[in-house]
Design a protein around this motif. Structure first.
Motif, short mmCIF file in Angstrom:
data_model
loop_
_atom_site.label_atom_id
_atom_site.label_comp_id
_atom_site.label_asym_id
_atom_site.label_seq_id
_atom_site.Cartn_x
_atom_site.Cartn_y
_atom_site.Cartn_z
N THR A 1 -46.92 -1.87 10.70
CA THR A 1 -46.40 -0.46 11.88
C THR A 1 -45.17 -1.28 12.61
OG1 THR A 1 -48.83 0.06 11.67
CG2 THR A 1 -47.87 0.52 14.19
N LEU A 2 -44.54 -1.07 12.45
CA LEU A 2 -42.51 -1.38 13.53
C LEU A 2 -43.23 -0.46 15.08
CD1 LEU A 2 -40.05 -2.35 13.56
CD2 LEU A 2 -39.23 -0.59 12.47
N ASP A 3 -42.48 -1.04 16.29
CA ASP A 3 -42.45 -0.09 17.49
C ASP A 3 -41.67 -1.15 17.43
OD1 ASP A 3 -42.94 0.21 20.27
OD2 ASP A 3 -44.72 0.31 20.37
N THR A 4 -40.72 0.25 17.70
CA THR A 4 -38.79 -0.84 18.41
C THR A 4 -38.65 -0.68 19.50
OG1 THR A 4 -38.21 1.01 17.83
CG2 THR A 4 -37.77 0.60 16.01
N LYS A 5 -39.59 -0.78 20.17
CA LYS A 5 -39.85 -0.71 21.96
C LYS A 5 -41.05 -1.37 22.73
CE LYS A 5 -35.23 2.09 22.47
NZ LYS A 5 -34.60 3.38 22.68
N THR B 1 -34.80 -0.88 11.32
CA THR B 1 -35.80 -0.81 10.71
C THR B 1 -36.64 -1.91 10.30
OG1 THR B 1 -34.11 -1.13 9.28
CG2 THR B 1 -34.36 0.44 9.48
N THR B 2 -37.57 -1.94 9.22
CA THR B 2 -38.08 -3.02 8.90
C THR B 2 -37.72 -3.95 8.19
OG1 THR B 2 -39.01 -1.63 6.68
CG2 THR B 2 -40.21 -1.53 8.49
N LYS B 3 -36.64 -3.84 7.66
CA LYS B 3 -35.71 -4.17 6.59
C LYS B 3 -34.66 -5.18 7.85
CE LYS B 3 -32.41 -4.56 3.70
NZ LYS B 3 -31.07 -3.10 1.99
N ASP B 4 -34.54 -4.42 8.75
CA ASP B 4 -33.92 -5.82 9.58
C ASP B 4 -35.25 -6.69 10.19
OD1 ASP B 4 -31.82 -3.77 9.60
OD2 ASP B 4 -32.62 -2.66 11.46
N MET B 5 -36.20 -7.16 10.15
CA MET B 5 -37.31 -7.06 11.61
C MET B 5 -37.59 -8.38 9.95
SD MET B 5 -37.74 -6.16 14.04
CE MET B 5 -39.17 -7.02 14.27
N ALA B 6 -37.29 -8.54 8.83
CA ALA B 6 -37.73 -9.23 7.43
C ALA B 6 -36.60 -10.52 7.94
CB ALA B 6 -36.96 -8.74 6.58
N LEU C 1 -38.47 -9.65 17.50
CA LEU C 1 -37.16 -9.44 17.90
C LEU C 1 -36.66 -9.04 18.96
CD1 LEU C 1 -34.19 -10.05 16.44
CD2 LEU C 1 -34.10 -7.12 15.29
N ALA C 2 -36.08 -9.94 19.85
CA ALA C 2 -35.56 -9.15 21.30
C ALA C 2 -34.65 -8.55 20.76
CB ALA C 2 -35.64 -10.48 22.07
N TRP C 3 -33.79 -7.51 21.43
CA TRP C 3 -32.80 -6.83 21.19
C TRP C 3 -32.11 -6.21 22.81
CZ3 TRP C 3 -31.87 -1.71 20.99
CH2 TRP C 3 -33.67 -0.65 20.06
N PRO C 4 -30.94 -6.09 22.88
CA PRO C 4 -30.09 -5.76 23.42
C PRO C 4 -30.44 -4.29 23.47
CG PRO C 4 -28.78 -7.36 23.28
CD PRO C 4 -29.72 -7.20 21.96
N ALA C 5 -30.31 -3.94 24.81
CA ALA C 5 -30.32 -2.30 24.50
C ALA C 5 -28.79 -1.39 24.17
CB ALA C 5 -30.54 -1.89 26.05
N THR C 6 -28.09 -2.70 24.55
CA THR C 6 -26.72 -2.31 23.81
C THR C 6 -25.73 -3.21 22.94
OG1 THR C 6 -26.12 -4.22 25.26
CG2 THR C 6 -26.05 -2.88 26.39
N SER C 7 -26.84 -3.04 22.49
CA SER C 7 -26.69 -3.65 21.04
C SER C 7 -26.38 -2.67 19.69
CB SER C 7 -27.71 -4.36 20.09
OG SER C 7 -29.12 -3.76 19.61
N SER C 8 -25.77 -2.40 18.73
CA SER C 8 -25.80 -1.69 17.52
C SER C 8 -27.09 -0.90 17.00
CB SER C 8 -25.53 -1.96 16.04
OG SER C 8 -25.84 -3.40 15.73
#
Length: 81
Positions: free
Chosen positions: A70-74, A16-21, A2-9
């Motif tokens: 394993t979740l790596d958010t960045k 979270t892993t739930k967001d990644m679903a 998932l690509a996400w802007p640094a200014t996002s919520s």
């Protein structure tokens, strides 16, 4: 992935892993001892034009053969100009 802007919520609440679903899956192919993965998202011209400029992060949720994750958010960053 998932690509996400640094200014996002996600910057405030965390990803979270739930967001990644709901994220699009990457296509991974073995390359020696590592895997090379590609990630594509279809967007309209209007969506692209309306996307935030600046720093973005790429989150990766890796799932092992035994089902462990394993979740790596960045995992990676890029700048949208």
């Amino acid at each position: 992935m998932l690509a996400w802007p640094a200014t996002s919520s996600f910057a405030k609440k965390g990803l979270t892993t739930k967001d990644m679903a709901a994220a699009e899956p990457a296509v991974c192919k073995p390359s020696g001892r590592i895997s090379c993965c590609t990630y594509e998202v279809a967007v309209t011209r209007a969506e692209a034009d309306g996307s935030p400029r600046g720093l973005w992060h790429v989150a990766v949720l890796a799932t092992a053969g035994d089902g462990g994750t394993t979740l790596d958010t960045k995992a990676a960053d890029f700048t949208a100009a």
